[in-house]
Write an enzyme that holds these catalytic residues in place. Sequence first.
Site, PDB file in Angstrom:
ATOM      1  N   HIS A 127      -7.696 -11.408   3.268  1.00 18.36           N
ATOM      2  CA  HIS A 127      -6.809 -12.488   2.838  1.00 18.36           C
ATOM      3  C   HIS A 127      -6.617 -13.481   3.995  1.00 18.36           C
ATOM      4  O   HIS A 127      -6.850 -13.139   5.157  1.00 18.36           O
ATOM      5  CB  HIS A 127      -5.427 -11.930   2.480  1.00 18.36           C
ATOM      6  CG  HIS A 127      -5.396 -11.116   1.227  1.00 18.36           C
ATOM      7  ND1 HIS A 127      -5.057  -9.781   1.207  1.00 18.36           N
ATOM      8  CD2 HIS A 127      -5.628 -11.455  -0.070  1.00 18.36           C
ATOM      9  CE1 HIS A 127      -5.082  -9.336  -0.046  1.00 18.36           C
ATOM     10  NE2 HIS A 127      -5.433 -10.320  -0.836  1.00 18.36           N
ATOM     11  N   CYS A 183       2.124  -7.765   4.026  1.00 16.68           N
ATOM     12  CA  CYS A 183       1.836  -7.298   2.658  1.00 16.68           C
ATOM     13  C   CYS A 183       2.909  -6.373   2.101  1.00 16.68           C
ATOM     14  O   CYS A 183       3.024  -6.221   0.892  1.00 16.68           O
ATOM     15  CB  CYS A 183       0.534  -6.518   2.606  1.00 16.68           C
ATOM     16  SG  CYS A 183      -0.742  -7.076   3.695  1.00 16.68           S
TER      17      CYS A 183
HETATM   18  C1  CIR Z   1      -6.227  -4.363  -1.537  1.00 19.39           C
HETATM   19  O1  CIR Z   1      -7.430  -4.290  -1.270  1.00 19.39           O
HETATM   20  O2  CIR Z   1      -5.789  -5.102  -2.398  1.00 19.39           O
HETATM   21  C2  CIR Z   1      -5.274  -3.479  -0.782  1.00 19.39           C
HETATM   22  N1  CIR Z   1      -5.932  -2.247  -0.443  1.00 19.39           N
HETATM   23  C3  CIR Z   1      -4.788  -4.172   0.471  1.00 19.39           C
HETATM   24  C4  CIR Z   1      -3.983  -5.399   0.181  1.00 19.39           C
HETATM   25  C5  CIR Z   1      -3.438  -6.010   1.409  1.00 19.39           C
HETATM   26  N2  CIR Z   1      -2.622  -7.129   1.107  1.00 19.39           N
HETATM   27  C6  CIR Z   1      -2.531  -8.201   1.872  1.00 19.39           C
HETATM   28  O3  CIR Z   1      -3.245  -8.343   2.859  1.00 19.39           O
HETATM   29  N3  CIR Z   1      -1.684  -9.152   1.475  1.00 19.39           N
END
Ligand code: CIR
Length: 258
Positions: free
Chosen positions: A166, A253
Amino acid sequence: MRFTQAIVRPPAANFAAGIASAIGGGGADVTLALAQHARYCAALRTCGLQLTRLAADLRHPDSTFIEDTAVLSAGAAIITRPGAASRLAEAAATLESLRGFFGTIHEIKAPGTLDGGDVCEIDGDFVIGLSGRTNEEGARQLAALLTNLGHKSVVVDIRASSTLLHLKTGLSYLGDGVFVASADAPFEDALKRFEVIRVSPAEAYAANCIRVNDHIVIAAGYPELLAILTARGYRVLELGMSEFRKMDGGLSCLSLRF
Ligand code: CIR
Protein backbone atom coordinates in the site's frame (compact mmCIF):
# COMPACT_ATOMS: atom_id res chain seq x y z
CA MET A 1 -5.00 17.15 13.96
CA ARG A 2 -5.98 15.90 17.40
CA PHE A 3 -7.62 12.51 17.63
CA THR A 4 -10.01 11.41 20.36
CA GLN A 5 -11.25 8.06 19.06
CA ALA A 6 -9.95 4.87 17.51
CA ILE A 7 -11.66 1.73 16.25
CA VAL A 8 -9.69 -1.50 16.53
CA ARG A 9 -10.35 -5.15 15.86
CA PRO A 10 -8.20 -7.85 17.47
CA PRO A 11 -6.79 -10.64 15.33
CA ALA A 12 -9.00 -13.72 15.11
CA ALA A 13 -7.69 -17.21 15.95
CA ASN A 14 -7.05 -17.84 12.23
CA PHE A 15 -5.06 -14.62 11.75
CA ALA A 16 -2.17 -16.58 10.22
CA ALA A 17 -4.49 -17.69 7.37
CA GLY A 18 -4.66 -14.11 6.06
CA ILE A 19 -2.95 -12.87 2.92
CA ALA A 20 0.83 -12.77 3.16
CA SER A 21 3.10 -11.86 0.29
CA ALA A 22 6.81 -12.48 -0.12
CA ILE A 23 7.30 -9.08 1.57
CA GLY A 24 6.03 -10.24 4.97
CA GLY A 25 6.55 -13.96 4.52
CA GLY A 26 3.53 -15.18 6.54
CA GLY A 27 3.64 -17.60 9.46
CA ALA A 28 2.33 -15.31 12.18
CA ASP A 29 1.95 -16.58 15.75
CA VAL A 30 -1.55 -15.57 16.82
CA THR A 31 -0.84 -15.70 20.55
CA LEU A 32 2.00 -13.22 20.16
CA ALA A 33 -0.09 -11.16 17.71
CA LEU A 34 -2.82 -10.84 20.37
CA ALA A 35 -0.28 -9.67 22.94
CA GLN A 36 1.17 -7.16 20.48
CA HIS A 37 -2.34 -5.96 19.65
CA ALA A 38 -3.12 -5.45 23.34
CA ARG A 39 0.02 -3.32 23.71
CA TYR A 40 -0.96 -1.37 20.59
CA CYS A 41 -4.35 -0.60 22.16
CA ALA A 42 -2.67 0.47 25.41
CA ALA A 43 -0.38 2.80 23.44
CA LEU A 44 -3.34 4.46 21.72
CA ARG A 45 -4.91 5.02 25.15
CA THR A 46 -1.63 6.55 26.35
CA CYS A 47 -1.93 8.95 23.40
CA GLY A 48 -5.34 10.02 24.69
CA LEU A 49 -7.69 7.96 22.51
CA GLN A 50 -10.87 6.24 23.54
CA LEU A 51 -11.15 2.83 21.88
CA THR A 52 -14.06 1.07 20.23
CA ARG A 53 -13.19 -2.61 19.97
CA LEU A 54 -14.97 -4.68 17.32
CA ALA A 55 -15.33 -8.42 17.79
CA ALA A 56 -12.66 -10.59 16.19
CA ASP A 57 -13.96 -12.09 12.95
CA LEU A 58 -13.05 -15.65 11.98
CA ARG A 59 -14.60 -15.18 8.53
CA HIS A 60 -11.98 -12.54 7.74
CA PRO A 61 -8.46 -13.38 8.94
CA ASP A 62 -7.15 -10.00 7.74
CA SER A 63 -9.82 -7.96 9.49
CA THR A 64 -7.49 -6.75 12.25
CA PHE A 65 -6.08 -4.46 9.51
CA ILE A 66 -9.16 -2.30 9.91
CA GLU A 67 -7.62 0.81 8.40
CA ASP A 68 -8.22 -0.66 4.96
CA THR A 69 -12.01 -0.53 5.38
CA ALA A 70 -12.56 3.23 5.70
CA VAL A 71 -11.16 6.68 4.97
CA LEU A 72 -11.96 9.27 7.62
CA SER A 73 -11.62 13.01 7.45
CA ALA A 74 -13.00 15.79 9.59
CA GLY A 75 -16.74 15.21 9.69
CA ALA A 76 -16.93 12.56 6.95
CA ALA A 77 -16.46 8.83 6.63
CA ILE A 78 -16.00 6.89 3.41
CA ILE A 79 -16.40 3.13 3.52
CA THR A 80 -13.99 1.48 1.12
CA ARG A 81 -14.33 -1.52 -1.14
CA PRO A 82 -11.20 -3.54 -0.31
CA GLY A 83 -9.25 -4.77 -3.30
CA ALA A 84 -8.64 -8.35 -2.09
CA ALA A 85 -11.70 -10.56 -2.70
CA SER A 86 -11.31 -12.25 0.70
CA ARG A 87 -11.54 -8.85 2.42
CA LEU A 88 -14.52 -7.36 0.53
CA ALA A 89 -17.07 -8.06 3.28
CA GLU A 90 -14.93 -6.67 6.12
CA ALA A 91 -16.21 -3.13 5.61
CA ALA A 92 -19.76 -3.94 6.79
CA ALA A 93 -18.76 -4.10 10.48
CA THR A 94 -16.77 -0.88 10.15
CA LEU A 95 -19.81 0.84 8.65
CA GLU A 96 -21.93 -0.14 11.65
CA SER A 97 -19.31 1.05 14.13
CA LEU A 98 -18.94 4.43 12.41
CA ARG A 99 -22.65 5.22 12.36
CA GLY A 100 -22.55 6.47 15.94
CA PHE A 101 -19.72 8.88 15.14
CA PHE A 102 -20.39 10.21 11.61
CA GLY A 103 -23.67 11.70 10.35
CA THR A 104 -22.88 11.14 6.69
CA ILE A 105 -21.16 8.03 5.44
CA HIS A 106 -20.19 7.58 1.79
CA GLU A 107 -19.18 4.34 0.08
CA ILE A 108 -16.83 3.35 -2.73
CA LYS A 109 -18.88 1.40 -5.26
CA ALA A 110 -18.09 -1.41 -7.73
CA PRO A 111 -16.15 -1.64 -9.96
CA GLY A 112 -14.02 0.64 -7.80
CA THR A 113 -11.70 -0.93 -5.26
CA LEU A 114 -9.83 1.00 -2.60
CA ASP A 115 -7.89 0.08 0.56
CA GLY A 116 -7.52 2.68 3.30
CA GLY A 117 -3.82 1.82 3.46
CA ASP A 118 -3.49 3.61 0.11
CA VAL A 119 -4.74 6.91 1.49
CA CYS A 120 -2.54 9.36 3.35
CA GLU A 121 -3.98 12.56 4.80
CA ILE A 122 -1.83 15.67 4.94
CA ASP A 123 -3.61 18.31 7.03
CA GLY A 124 -6.87 17.98 5.10
CA ASP A 125 -5.34 17.17 1.69
CA PHE A 126 -4.93 13.57 0.55
CA VAL A 127 -2.48 11.41 -1.39
CA ILE A 128 -4.17 8.37 -2.96
CA GLY A 129 -2.03 5.43 -4.08
CA LEU A 130 -2.90 3.34 -7.13
CA SER A 131 -1.80 -0.12 -6.08
CA GLY A 132 -2.54 -3.80 -6.51
CA ARG A 133 -5.54 -3.15 -4.22
CA THR A 134 -6.72 0.33 -5.22
CA ASN A 135 -7.76 0.60 -8.85
CA GLU A 136 -8.19 3.71 -11.00
CA GLU A 137 -11.97 3.72 -10.54
CA GLY A 138 -11.65 3.48 -6.76
CA ALA A 139 -9.13 6.33 -6.72
CA ARG A 140 -11.38 8.37 -9.02
CA GLN A 141 -14.43 7.86 -6.79
CA LEU A 142 -12.50 8.76 -3.65
CA ALA A 143 -11.01 11.89 -5.25
CA ALA A 144 -14.50 12.99 -6.34
CA LEU A 145 -15.96 12.41 -2.87
CA LEU A 146 -13.09 14.29 -1.27
CA THR A 147 -13.53 17.21 -3.69
CA ASN A 148 -17.21 17.41 -2.75
CA LEU A 149 -16.17 17.46 0.91
CA GLY A 150 -13.74 20.34 0.23
CA HIS A 151 -10.46 18.36 0.21
CA LYS A 152 -7.73 18.36 -2.44
CA SER A 153 -6.16 15.08 -3.50
CA VAL A 154 -3.39 13.79 -5.72
CA VAL A 155 -2.97 10.25 -7.10
CA VAL A 156 0.39 8.46 -7.02
CA ASP A 157 0.98 5.22 -8.94
CA ILE A 158 2.89 2.65 -6.86
CA ARG A 159 1.97 -0.37 -8.97
CA ALA A 160 5.51 -0.80 -10.26
CA SER A 161 6.94 -1.11 -6.74
CA SER A 162 7.79 -4.62 -5.57
CA THR A 163 8.16 -3.51 -1.93
CA LEU A 164 4.95 -1.56 -1.34
CA LEU A 165 1.66 -3.34 -0.73
CA HIS A 166 0.00 0.00 0.00
CA LEU A 167 1.00 3.67 -0.26
CA LYS A 168 1.41 3.89 3.51
CA THR A 169 3.60 0.79 3.60
CA GLY A 170 6.31 3.29 2.68
CA LEU A 171 4.92 6.68 3.70
CA SER A 172 3.73 8.33 6.89
CA TYR A 173 2.82 11.93 7.64
CA LEU A 174 4.04 13.20 11.00
CA GLY A 175 2.35 16.59 10.77
CA ASP A 176 3.98 20.04 10.54
CA GLY A 177 5.08 19.35 6.95
CA VAL A 178 7.26 16.32 7.79
CA PHE A 179 7.02 12.84 6.25
CA VAL A 180 8.77 9.56 6.88
CA ALA A 181 9.29 7.58 3.65
CA SER A 182 11.14 4.46 2.58
CA ALA A 183 14.21 5.08 0.44
CA ASP A 184 12.88 3.62 -2.79
CA ALA A 185 9.35 4.93 -2.56
CA PRO A 186 8.15 6.68 -5.73
CA PHE A 187 6.58 9.70 -4.09
CA GLU A 188 8.97 12.53 -5.02
CA ASP A 189 6.48 14.62 -6.98
CA ALA A 190 3.75 14.42 -4.35
CA LEU A 191 6.19 15.38 -1.59
CA LYS A 192 8.05 18.25 -3.26
CA ARG A 193 6.77 20.89 -0.85
CA PHE A 194 7.57 18.83 2.25
CA GLU A 195 10.45 17.70 4.41
CA VAL A 196 11.03 13.96 4.06
CA ILE A 197 12.88 11.73 6.54
CA ARG A 198 14.11 8.82 4.41
CA VAL A 199 14.49 5.54 6.24
CA SER A 200 17.33 3.32 5.04
CA PRO A 201 16.50 0.17 3.02
CA ALA A 202 17.40 -1.90 6.11
CA GLU A 203 14.68 -0.08 8.05
CA ALA A 204 12.07 0.10 5.27
CA TYR A 205 9.35 -1.43 7.47
CA ALA A 206 9.71 1.47 9.93
CA ALA A 207 8.42 3.90 7.28
CA ASN A 208 4.93 2.92 8.41
CA CYS A 209 4.54 4.82 11.67
CA ILE A 210 1.75 6.95 13.13
CA ARG A 211 1.50 10.37 14.68
CA VAL A 212 -1.11 10.21 17.43
CA ASN A 213 -1.52 13.56 19.14
CA ASP A 214 1.70 14.24 21.07
CA HIS A 215 3.42 10.95 20.23
CA ILE A 216 4.91 9.18 17.24
CA VAL A 217 4.37 5.42 17.44
CA ILE A 218 7.01 3.40 15.59
CA ALA A 219 7.77 -0.31 15.27
CA ALA A 220 10.39 -1.57 17.73
CA GLY A 221 13.75 -2.68 16.35
CA TYR A 222 14.58 0.24 14.06
CA PRO A 223 17.32 2.19 15.87
CA GLU A 224 18.15 4.61 13.03
CA LEU A 225 14.64 5.99 12.77
CA LEU A 226 14.28 6.01 16.56
CA ALA A 227 17.46 8.08 16.87
CA ILE A 228 16.38 10.54 14.15
CA LEU A 229 12.96 11.12 15.67
CA THR A 230 14.26 11.37 19.22
CA ALA A 231 16.94 13.88 18.15
CA ARG A 232 14.19 15.98 16.59
CA GLY A 233 12.42 16.11 19.92
CA TYR A 234 9.50 13.81 19.14
CA ARG A 235 8.02 11.74 21.95
CA VAL A 236 8.35 8.24 20.53
CA LEU A 237 6.59 5.06 21.59
CA GLU A 238 7.99 1.77 20.24
CA LEU A 239 5.82 -1.30 19.74
CA GLY A 240 6.64 -4.87 18.84
CA MET A 241 5.06 -5.53 15.43
CA SER A 242 6.74 -8.75 14.32
CA GLU A 243 3.56 -10.78 13.81
CA PHE A 244 1.71 -8.06 11.88
CA ARG A 245 4.78 -7.49 9.75
CA LYS A 246 4.72 -11.17 8.74
CA MET A 247 1.22 -10.58 7.36
CA ASP A 248 2.27 -7.37 5.50
CA GLY A 249 0.61 -5.04 8.00
CA GLY A 250 1.93 -2.09 9.97
CA LEU A 251 1.00 0.34 12.71
CA SER A 252 -1.36 2.47 10.64
CA CYS A 253 -3.35 -0.58 9.49
CA LEU A 254 -4.40 -1.63 12.99
CA SER A 255 -6.78 1.25 13.74
CA LEU A 256 -9.06 3.90 12.36
CA ARG A 257 -8.21 7.12 14.19
CA PHE A 258 -10.37 10.23 14.27
C1 CIR B 1 -3.55 -7.87 3.32
O1 CIR B 1 -2.81 -8.39 2.49
O2 CIR B 1 -4.58 -7.28 3.00
C2 CIR B 1 -3.20 -7.98 4.77
N1 CIR B 1 -2.52 -9.22 5.00
C3 CIR B 1 -2.32 -6.82 5.19
C4 CIR B 1 -3.02 -5.50 5.10
C5 CIR B 1 -2.18 -4.39 5.60
N2 CIR B 1 -2.88 -3.16 5.56
C6 CIR B 1 -2.31 -1.99 5.32
O3 CIR B 1 -1.13 -1.92 4.99
N3 CIR B 1 -3.10 -0.92 5.36
